[in-house]
Design a protein around this motif. Structure first.
Motif, PDB file in Angstrom:
ATOM      1  N   LYS A 102     -12.282  18.025  19.448  1.00 57.37           N
ATOM      2  CA  LYS A 102     -10.895  17.567  19.599  1.00 57.37           C
ATOM      3  C   LYS A 102     -10.594  17.145  21.036  1.00 57.37           C
ATOM      4  O   LYS A 102      -9.843  16.202  21.262  1.00 57.37           O
ATOM      5  CB  LYS A 102      -9.964  18.712  19.166  1.00 57.37           C
ATOM      6  N   TYR A 103     -11.183  17.856  22.014  1.00 55.58           N
ATOM      7  CA  TYR A 103     -10.860  17.576  23.419  1.00 55.58           C
ATOM      8  C   TYR A 103     -11.997  16.848  24.144  1.00 55.58           C
ATOM      9  O   TYR A 103     -12.048  16.850  25.368  1.00 55.58           O
ATOM     10  CB  TYR A 103     -10.481  18.884  24.132  1.00 55.58           C
ATOM     11  N   SER A 104     -12.887  16.227  23.378  1.00 56.26           N
ATOM     12  CA  SER A 104     -13.987  15.412  23.937  1.00 56.26           C
ATOM     13  C   SER A 104     -14.809  16.148  24.980  1.00 56.26           C
ATOM     14  O   SER A 104     -15.140  15.603  26.040  1.00 56.26           O
ATOM     15  CB  SER A 104     -13.448  14.121  24.552  1.00 56.26           C
ATOM     16  N   ILE A 105     -15.115  17.423  24.721  1.00 55.46           N
ATOM     17  CA  ILE A 105     -15.978  18.207  25.618  1.00 55.46           C
ATOM     18  C   ILE A 105     -17.413  18.025  25.121  1.00 55.46           C
ATOM     19  O   ILE A 105     -17.675  18.242  23.932  1.00 55.46           O
ATOM     20  CB  ILE A 105     -15.541  19.689  25.607  1.00 55.46           C
ATOM     21  N   PRO A 106     -18.348  17.595  25.991  1.00 52.56           N
ATOM     22  CA  PRO A 106     -19.696  17.284  25.513  1.00 52.56           C
ATOM     23  C   PRO A 106     -20.392  18.469  24.846  1.00 52.56           C
ATOM     24  O   PRO A 106     -20.454  19.554  25.416  1.00 52.56           O
ATOM     25  CB  PRO A 106     -20.458  16.879  26.783  1.00 52.56           C
ATOM     26  N   THR A 107     -20.886  18.249  23.640  1.00 50.76           N
ATOM     27  CA  THR A 107     -21.613  19.288  22.905  1.00 50.76           C
ATOM     28  C   THR A 107     -22.540  18.614  21.904  1.00 50.76           C
ATOM     29  O   THR A 107     -22.522  17.390  21.770  1.00 50.76           O
ATOM     30  CB  THR A 107     -20.618  20.254  22.197  1.00 50.76           C
ATOM     31  N   ALA A 108     -23.332  19.415  21.188  1.00 50.40           N
ATOM     32  CA  ALA A 108     -24.247  18.853  20.190  1.00 50.40           C
ATOM     33  C   ALA A 108     -23.450  18.335  18.988  1.00 50.40           C
ATOM     34  O   ALA A 108     -22.444  18.942  18.609  1.00 50.40           O
ATOM     35  CB  ALA A 108     -25.205  19.948  19.738  1.00 50.40           C
ATOM     36  N   ARG A 109     -23.888  17.231  18.368  1.00 51.75           N
ATOM     37  CA  ARG A 109     -23.251  16.716  17.151  1.00 51.75           C
ATOM     38  C   ARG A 109     -23.386  17.765  16.055  1.00 51.75           C
ATOM     39  O   ARG A 109     -24.407  18.463  15.976  1.00 51.75           O
ATOM     40  CB  ARG A 109     -23.934  15.429  16.698  1.00 51.75           C
ATOM     41  N   TYR A 110     -22.376  17.890  15.197  1.00 48.51           N
ATOM     42  CA  TYR A 110     -22.409  18.975  14.218  1.00 48.51           C
ATOM     43  C   TYR A 110     -21.573  18.658  12.992  1.00 48.51           C
ATOM     44  O   TYR A 110     -20.750  17.739  12.995  1.00 48.51           O
ATOM     45  CB  TYR A 110     -21.852  20.250  14.866  1.00 48.51           C
ATOM     46  N   GLU A 111     -21.796  19.442  11.945  1.00 46.67           N
ATOM     47  CA  GLU A 111     -20.957  19.421  10.739  1.00 46.67           C
ATOM     48  C   GLU A 111     -20.703  20.872  10.342  1.00 46.67           C
ATOM     49  O   GLU A 111     -21.533  21.744  10.602  1.00 46.67           O
ATOM     50  CB  GLU A 111     -21.680  18.735   9.566  1.00 46.67           C
ATOM     51  N   VAL A 112     -19.552  21.113   9.695  1.00 50.12           N
ATOM     52  CA  VAL A 112     -19.213  22.465   9.224  1.00 50.12           C
ATOM     53  C   VAL A 112     -19.306  22.499   7.704  1.00 50.12           C
ATOM     54  O   VAL A 112     -18.893  21.542   7.040  1.00 50.12           O
ATOM     55  CB  VAL A 112     -17.765  22.829   9.645  1.00 50.12           C
ATOM     56  N   PHE A 113     -19.874  23.582   7.158  1.00 45.89           N
ATOM     57  CA  PHE A 113     -19.990  23.691   5.694  1.00 45.89           C
ATOM     58  C   PHE A 113     -19.504  25.056   5.228  1.00 45.89           C
ATOM     59  O   PHE A 113     -19.792  26.058   5.854  1.00 45.89           O
ATOM     60  CB  PHE A 113     -21.457  23.531   5.262  1.00 45.89           C
ATOM     61  N   ASP A 114     -18.763  25.066   4.095  1.00 46.95           N
ATOM     62  CA  ASP A 114     -18.480  26.371   3.504  1.00 46.95           C
ATOM     63  C   ASP A 114     -19.074  26.490   2.107  1.00 46.95           C
ATOM     64  O   ASP A 114     -18.782  27.437   1.384  1.00 46.95           O
ATOM     65  CB  ASP A 114     -16.982  26.745   3.551  1.00 46.95           C
ATOM     66  N   SER A 115     -19.934  25.510   1.750  1.00 49.54           N
ATOM     67  CA  SER A 115     -20.671  25.642   0.491  1.00 49.54           C
ATOM     68  C   SER A 115     -22.156  25.424   0.754  1.00 49.54           C
ATOM     69  O   SER A 115     -22.543  24.461   1.433  1.00 49.54           O
ATOM     70  CB  SER A 115     -20.133  24.612  -0.511  1.00 49.54           C
ATOM     71  N   PRO A 116     -23.018  26.338   0.238  1.00 50.84           N
ATOM     72  CA  PRO A 116     -24.454  26.197   0.488  1.00 50.84           C
ATOM     73  C   PRO A 116     -25.020  24.900  -0.118  1.00 50.84           C
ATOM     74  O   PRO A 116     -25.926  24.295   0.457  1.00 50.84           O
ATOM     75  CB  PRO A 116     -25.062  27.430  -0.175  1.00 50.84           C
ATOM     76  N   GLU A 117     -24.443  24.457  -1.238  1.00 53.38           N
ATOM     77  CA  GLU A 117     -24.949  23.232  -1.883  1.00 53.38           C
ATOM     78  C   GLU A 117     -24.727  22.030  -0.975  1.00 53.38           C
ATOM     79  O   GLU A 117     -25.614  21.220  -0.754  1.00 53.38           O
ATOM     80  CB  GLU A 117     -24.257  22.995  -3.247  1.00 53.38           C
ATOM     81  N   LYS A 118     -23.500  21.941  -0.435  1.00 48.05           N
ATOM     82  CA  LYS A 118     -23.171  20.802   0.449  1.00 48.05           C
ATOM     83  C   LYS A 118     -24.052  20.847   1.702  1.00 48.05           C
ATOM     84  O   LYS A 118     -24.508  19.819   2.205  1.00 48.05           O
ATOM     85  CB  LYS A 118     -21.688  20.859   0.861  1.00 48.05           C
ATOM     86  N   ASP A 173     -27.198  35.331   0.640  1.00 46.77           N
ATOM     87  CA  ASP A 173     -27.530  36.761   0.759  1.00 46.77           C
ATOM     88  C   ASP A 173     -26.606  37.474   1.751  1.00 46.77           C
ATOM     89  O   ASP A 173     -26.629  38.697   1.850  1.00 46.77           O
ATOM     90  CB  ASP A 173     -28.986  36.948   1.204  1.00 46.77           C
ATOM     91  N   LYS A 174     -25.821  36.706   2.491  1.00 41.69           N
ATOM     92  CA  LYS A 174     -24.826  37.267   3.435  1.00 41.69           C
ATOM     93  C   LYS A 174     -25.424  38.297   4.396  1.00 41.69           C
ATOM     94  O   LYS A 174     -24.890  39.407   4.546  1.00 41.69           O
ATOM     95  CB  LYS A 174     -23.672  37.910   2.658  1.00 41.69           C
ATOM     96  N   VAL A 175     -26.563  37.929   5.041  1.00 39.43           N
ATOM     97  CA  VAL A 175     -27.184  38.891   5.964  1.00 39.43           C
ATOM     98  C   VAL A 175     -26.271  39.223   7.146  1.00 39.43           C
ATOM     99  O   VAL A 175     -26.425  40.269   7.766  1.00 39.43           O
ATOM    100  CB  VAL A 175     -28.574  38.419   6.476  1.00 39.43           C
ATOM    101  N   PHE A 176     -25.326  38.333   7.456  1.00 38.74           N
ATOM    102  CA  PHE A 176     -24.361  38.658   8.525  1.00 38.74           C
ATOM    103  C   PHE A 176     -22.969  38.915   7.937  1.00 38.74           C
ATOM    104  O   PHE A 176     -21.957  38.749   8.620  1.00 38.74           O
ATOM    105  CB  PHE A 176     -24.283  37.520   9.559  1.00 38.74           C
TER     106      PHE A 176
END
Ligand code: AMP
Ligand code: GLY
Length: 423
Positions: free
Chosen positions: A112-128, A172-175
């Motif tokens: 959101k604030y254009s701070i340099p970081t690695a490209r990423y995606e967020v997932f809340d489904s294992p299939e996706k 398996d929710k190890v964390f």
């Protein structure tokens, strides 16, 4: 003054030893501390996450100032509760500690604030997540959203490892609940740097940079650990890189947290990778690093308690924060088998000729009938300071040899990479 320090590892021992240098300090309590702290602090058997008991203790023991060091109590709101009870405290509130306790939050903040970081995606489904991994390049990095004792980051070399990681974290929710969401991000190459900064939400003062050695074995092999040793300063972190990080990462992060209505006040830890496309943020921690603190604080020339009190009262710009231009090295001595299975309960002996100018920080130790016994994975850290990095490394290893316990293990190459840095 009566000071309370929440936590019980090597990092907290380093904070306590430094705070003790302030002549106003009458008594330091460590909750829970560990048996190795000796006369440095009075250890009280209250868990670092038992916020109710911590507040009760602070109230009934005339505590003038508290320092909350570990991530868990910060994420649970220990500073909010202590401050509510009228105890001035160093550390971020729960709403700001989210910068470490949710990787989804911190990645979205950087985007959101254009701070340099690695490209990423967020997932809340294992299939996706798996659909995405089908068409990804490798290696790739998979991160559980929440706190996972430093083990929630998996670097997958191929699709099979990536699928296994998704299964163990999300199915398996190890964390536990920490794995409800995951971040999948681009693998960044380049030297790693840790930079701790003091900030009161207005002023940002970076401390001397450092380099952690996270893997268990020599040559950066073996499992990820909490950290097997550190050196400071980090030779890759030149003045030019420091200026760039200040402008593109540190100041924008603190300003972003203000804009989000979550002002960050405390020690902000920035984990960086210096890539060929410039420095990028890998992770934020809402606290001092362990064992980064064990090399950073011995180089601090100014008074730590005065700085912490200035951070808490939003007057950081009025105090001096100076570091020595010497170098420091910390070598961690662990129980053999750490971070997996290891035995405890072996006697720790410190030889009479342990050098007077070396520092001994205890982490996994307990005192039983006057004997000091091993009581954890990382048992202790030995820090030495010298004019050169080479000198500091040599001195730290020679001092580490003066402390012994059965079943001990340490890396023999702390500082090697820094000493051969091609800058
Ligand atoms: P953390 O548990 O967040 O401290 O991450 C553990 C380690 O994983 C970091 O110190 C890095 O060495 C590594 N790491 C995390 N993210 C990345 C990334 N995007 N690229 C390469 N290495 C990474
Ligand atoms: N040494 C890494 C950390 O404190 O998270």
């Amino acid at each position: 003054m009566n000071i309370l320090v929440v936590g019980g590892g090597g990092r907290e021992h380093a904070i306590i030893k430094k705070i003790k240098e302030n002549s106003k300090v009458k008594k330091i309590y460590a909750l829970p501390g560990n048996g190795g702290y000796g006369s440095d602090a009075q250890c009280v058997p209250i868990a670092a996450t038992d916020i109710e008991k911590i507040v009760e203790f602070a109230r009934s023991n005339e505590i003038d100032f508290a320092v909350v060091a570990p991530d868990d109590p910060l994420a649970m709101g220990a500073v909010d509760e202590l401050e509510k009870a009228g105890i001035p405290s160093f550390g971020p509130t729960k709403s700001a500690a989210i910068i470490e306790s949710s990787k989804v939050f911190s990645k979205n903040l950087m985007k959101k604030y254009s701070i340099p970081t690695a490209r990423y995606e967020v997932f809340d489904s294992p299939e996706k997540a798996k659909e995405y991994l089908e068409k990804s390049d490798y290696p790739i990095v998979i991160k559980a959203d929440g706190l996972a004792l430093g083990k929630g980051v998996i670097i997958a070399e191929d699709k099979k490892q990536a699928f296994d990681a998704v299964d163990s974290v999300m199915n398996d929710k190890v964390f536990g609940e920490s794995g409800n969401s995951i971040v999948i991000e681009e693998f960044l190459e380049g030297p790693e740097v840790s930079v701790l900064s003091f900030t009161d939400g207005k002023t940002v003062v970076p401390m001397v940079s450092s380099m952690d050695h996270k893997r268990a074995l020599d040559g950066d092999k073996g499992s990820n650990t909490g950290g097997m040793g550190t050196v400071a300063p980090n030779p890759y972190y030149t003045a030019d890189v420091a200026n760039e990080c200040m402008e593109k990462i540190f100041l924008p992060t603190v300003s972003a947290m203000n804009k989000e209505g979550r002002p960050f006040i405390g020690c902000l830890y920035l984990g960086l990778r210096l890539t060929k496309n410039g420095p990028k943020g890998i992770e934020y921690n809402c606290r001092f690093g362990d064992p980064e603190t064990q090399v950073v604080l011995p180089l601090l020339k100014s008074d730590l308690l005065d700085i912490m009190m200035a951070v808490q009262s939003s007057t950081l710009s009025e105090v001096s924060v100076e570091f020595s231009d010497e170098c420091a090295c910390c070598v961690v001595k662990a129980s053999s088998g750490y971070p997996k299975k290891y035995e405890k309960g072996y006697e720790i002996t410190v030889s009479a000729d342990f050098p007077q100018d070396a520092l001994l920080y205890f982490a996994g130790a307990k005192n039983e009938g006057g004997k000091l016994l091993t009581n954890g994975g990382r048992v202790l850290g030995v820090t030495a300071v010298a004019d050169t990095l080479e000198g500091a490394v040599k001195k730290a290893y020679s001092a580490a040899d003066k402390v012994k316990f059965d079943n001990e293990y340490m890396r023999t190459d702390i500082g090697k990479r820094a000493l051969s840095a091609d800058i």
